[in-house]
Design a protein around this motif. Structure first.
Motif, PDB file in Angstrom:
ATOM      1  N   ASP A  94       0.822  -1.209   0.000  1.00 55.34           N
ATOM      2  CA  ASP A  94       0.000   0.000   0.000  1.00 55.34           C
ATOM      3  C   ASP A  94       0.858   1.262   0.000  1.00 55.34           C
ATOM      4  N   GLN A  95       2.002   1.225   0.662  1.00 59.39           N
ATOM      5  CA  GLN A  95       2.914   2.369   0.608  1.00 59.39           C
ATOM      6  C   GLN A  95       3.336   2.660  -0.828  1.00 59.39           C
ATOM      7  N   ILE A  96       3.676   1.591  -1.557  1.00 55.92           N
ATOM      8  CA  ILE A  96       4.118   1.763  -2.944  1.00 55.92           C
ATOM      9  C   ILE A  96       2.950   2.202  -3.815  1.00 55.92           C
ATOM     10  N   ARG A  97       1.777   1.617  -3.597  1.00 57.19           N
ATOM     11  CA  ARG A  97       0.600   2.033  -4.374  1.00 57.19           C
ATOM     12  C   ARG A  97       0.341   3.534  -4.210  1.00 57.19           C
ATOM     13  N   ILE A  98       0.366   3.987  -2.976  1.00 58.80           N
ATOM     14  CA  ILE A  98       0.109   5.405  -2.719  1.00 58.80           C
ATOM     15  C   ILE A  98       1.210   6.270  -3.336  1.00 58.80           C
ATOM     16  N   ALA A  99       2.454   5.846  -3.199  1.00 58.06           N
ATOM     17  CA  ALA A  99       3.570   6.629  -3.727  1.00 58.06           C
ATOM     18  C   ALA A  99       3.503   6.786  -5.239  1.00 58.06           C
ATOM     19  N   PHE A 100       2.993   5.771  -5.935  1.00 58.29           N
ATOM     20  CA  PHE A 100       2.932   5.807  -7.394  1.00 58.29           C
ATOM     21  C   PHE A 100       1.520   6.107  -7.911  1.00 58.29           C
ATOM     22  N   SER A 101       0.618   6.523  -7.025  1.00 61.24           N
ATOM     23  CA  SER A 101      -0.766   6.746  -7.444  1.00 61.24           C
ATOM     24  C   SER A 101      -0.943   8.012  -8.282  1.00 61.24           C
ATOM     25  N   ASP A 102       0.109   8.824  -8.398  1.00 64.23           N
ATOM     26  CA  ASP A 102       0.024   9.993  -9.285  1.00 64.23           C
ATOM     27  C   ASP A 102       0.278   9.618 -10.738  1.00 64.23           C
ATOM     28  N   MET A 103       0.594   8.333 -10.982  1.00 59.68           N
ATOM     29  CA  MET A 103       0.792   7.787 -12.326  1.00 59.68           C
ATOM     30  C   MET A 103       2.007   8.394 -13.042  1.00 59.68           C
ATOM     31  N   LYS A 104       2.915   8.956 -12.294  1.00 62.56           N
ATOM     32  CA  LYS A 104       4.142   9.488 -12.869  1.00 62.56           C
ATOM     33  C   LYS A 104       5.266   8.469 -12.712  1.00 62.56           C
ATOM     34  N   GLY A 151      20.844   5.653  -9.992  1.00 63.93           N
ATOM     35  CA  GLY A 151      20.314   5.757  -8.643  1.00 63.93           C
ATOM     36  C   GLY A 151      21.326   6.307  -7.665  1.00 63.93           C
ATOM     37  N   ASN A 152      20.939   6.337  -6.388  1.00 68.69           N
ATOM     38  CA  ASN A 152      21.796   6.905  -5.348  1.00 68.69           C
ATOM     39  C   ASN A 152      23.090   6.130  -5.166  1.00 68.69           C
ATOM     40  N   ALA A 153      23.070   4.839  -5.506  1.00 66.67           N
ATOM     41  CA  ALA A 153      24.272   4.016  -5.365  1.00 66.67           C
ATOM     42  C   ALA A 153      25.167   4.089  -6.600  1.00 66.67           C
ATOM     43  N   GLY A 154      24.784   4.938  -7.567  1.00 65.93           N
ATOM     44  CA  GLY A 154      25.593   5.088  -8.761  1.00 65.93           C
ATOM     45  C   GLY A 154      25.359   4.022  -9.811  1.00 65.93           C
ATOM     46  N   LYS A 155      24.298   3.232  -9.647  1.00 69.41           N
ATOM     47  CA  LYS A 155      23.978   2.177 -10.605  1.00 69.41           C
ATOM     48  C   LYS A 155      22.665   2.501 -11.310  1.00 69.41           C
ATOM     49  N   PRO A 156      22.514   2.052 -12.577  1.00 69.85           N
ATOM     50  CA  PRO A 156      21.250   2.305 -13.281  1.00 69.85           C
ATOM     51  C   PRO A 156      20.105   1.510 -12.674  1.00 69.85           C
ATOM     52  N   VAL A 157      18.985   2.166 -12.473  1.00 72.78           N
ATOM     53  CA  VAL A 157      17.811   1.507 -11.901  1.00 72.78           C
ATOM     54  C   VAL A 157      16.601   1.803 -12.777  1.00 72.78           C
ATOM     55  N   VAL A 158      15.641   0.887 -12.772  1.00 68.46           N
ATOM     56  CA  VAL A 158      14.456   1.036 -13.625  1.00 68.46           C
ATOM     57  C   VAL A 158      13.469   2.006 -13.000  1.00 68.46           C
ATOM     58  N   LEU A 159      12.588   2.516 -13.848  1.00 69.79           N
ATOM     59  CA  LEU A 159      11.508   3.394 -13.391  1.00 69.79           C
ATOM     60  C   LEU A 159      10.188   2.650 -13.471  1.00 69.79           C
ATOM     61  N   TYR A 160       9.330   2.908 -12.511  1.00 68.59           N
ATOM     62  CA  TYR A 160       8.004   2.308 -12.460  1.00 68.59           C
ATOM     63  C   TYR A 160       6.948   3.393 -12.665  1.00 68.59           C
ATOM     64  N   ARG A 161       5.785   2.965 -13.165  1.00 69.28           N
ATOM     65  CA  ARG A 161       4.649   3.868 -13.312  1.00 69.28           C
ATOM     66  C   ARG A 161       3.390   3.115 -12.875  1.00 69.28           C
ATOM     67  N   GLY A 162       2.495   3.820 -12.178  1.00 63.79           N
ATOM     68  CA  GLY A 162       1.253   3.202 -11.747  1.00 63.79           C
ATOM     69  C   GLY A 162       0.286   2.993 -12.897  1.00 63.79           C
ATOM     70  N   LEU A 163      -0.507   1.938 -12.811  1.00 67.48           N
ATOM     71  CA  LEU A 163      -1.573   1.661 -13.773  1.00 67.48           C
ATOM     72  C   LEU A 163      -2.928   1.856 -13.093  1.00 67.48           C
ATOM     73  N   SER A 164      -3.979   1.895 -13.875  1.00 69.19           N
ATOM     74  CA  SER A 164      -5.308   2.211 -13.333  1.00 69.19           C
ATOM     75  C   SER A 164      -5.761   1.203 -12.273  1.00 69.19           C
ATOM     76  N   LYS A 165      -5.319  -0.036 -12.395  1.00 73.42           N
ATOM     77  CA  LYS A 165      -5.718  -1.056 -11.423  1.00 73.42           C
ATOM     78  C   LYS A 165      -5.204  -0.709 -10.028  1.00 73.42           C
ATOM     79  N   LEU A 166      -4.099   0.028  -9.965  1.00 73.41           N
ATOM     80  CA  LEU A 166      -3.549   0.459  -8.682  1.00 73.41           C
ATOM     81  C   LEU A 166      -4.567   1.321  -7.931  1.00 73.41           C
ATOM     82  N   HIS A 167      -5.220   2.243  -8.639  1.00 77.57           N
ATOM     83  CA  HIS A 167      -6.260   3.065  -8.029  1.00 77.57           C
ATOM     84  C   HIS A 167      -7.432   2.203  -7.559  1.00 77.57           C
TER      85      HIS A 167
END
Length: 200
Positions: A94-104, A151-167
């Motif tokens: 739920d923390q992750i759902r809320i964090a990504f609920s702006d769909m950005k 990322g903060n550790a100097g390594k490439p990290v993937v980006l996530y985006r929320g989908l409508s099912k998250l809402h």
């Protein structure tokens, strides 16, 4: 009386009658008796989204037996259990759902910059769970290549985006008030990748 009320109470000598912490489970697990789920009945017992997720671990693509299935469900349930306790708070899912609920689009580090390395691994593990639930997606460019940032550790990290099912899941869990709408964010990394591709 909850813990906050007790802290603010000016009657120093009063004996606190604190309300016990209450656990809340996702609708996927709310009425589920994991011990009764088997490889023979899981399709009829689990909610459709969870049954579909389990199917990939059954033959011919996987090798789950009933014991494996139950251990898997117990692990997934820990991702989806929240509490009203101040210390434990919302579930990781739920923390992750809320964090990504702006769909950005963003990385785990972008949304949770203060968590330690071990916690980041746990959050990424739960993010992969939400990917399988079709609530998150990894950002890709027009060629289907994953968009990454350092990322903060100097390594490439993937980006996530929320989908409508998250809402939908947040609403089903009674957390609709936490959904982020139209909050200002940095420019979408996927759009930046497209602009760079057009310039090239």
């Amino acid at each position: 009386m909850d813990f906050v009320d007790w802290l603010l109470n000016d009657q120093d000598d009063s004996i606190a009658q604190l309300e016990p912490a209450t656990k809340y489970k996702s609708y996927r697990f709310k009425e589920l008796d994991i011990a009764s789920v088997t490889v023979e009945n899981y399709e009829d017992t689990l909610v459709p989204s969870l049954a579909e997720q389990v199917t990939m671990f059954r033959p011919p693509s996987g090798s789950f037996e009933t014991a494996d299935l139950q251990r898997y469900l117990e692990l997934e349930q820990t991702y989806e259990t929240s509490t009203n306790d101040m210390v434990f708070g919302l579930s990781l899912a739920d923390q992750i759902r809320i964090a990504f609920s702006d769909m950005k689009a963003a990385t785990i580090c972008d949304r949770f910059p203060d968590i330690d390395l071990n916690s980041k691994r746990r959050y990424r593990c739960v993010a992969e769970y939400l990917l399988r639930q079709n609530e998150l997606v990894k950002v890709r460019d027009d060629n289907g290549k994953l968009v990454k940032k350092i990322g903060n550790a100097g390594k490439p990290v993937v980006l996530y985006r929320g989908l409508s099912k998250l809402h939908d899941t947040l609403k089903n869990s009674g957390l609709q008030n936490f959904i982020k709408h139209g909050r200002p964010t940095q420019k979408d990394p996927e759009e930046l990748a497209k602009e760079q591709s057009n310039r090239d």
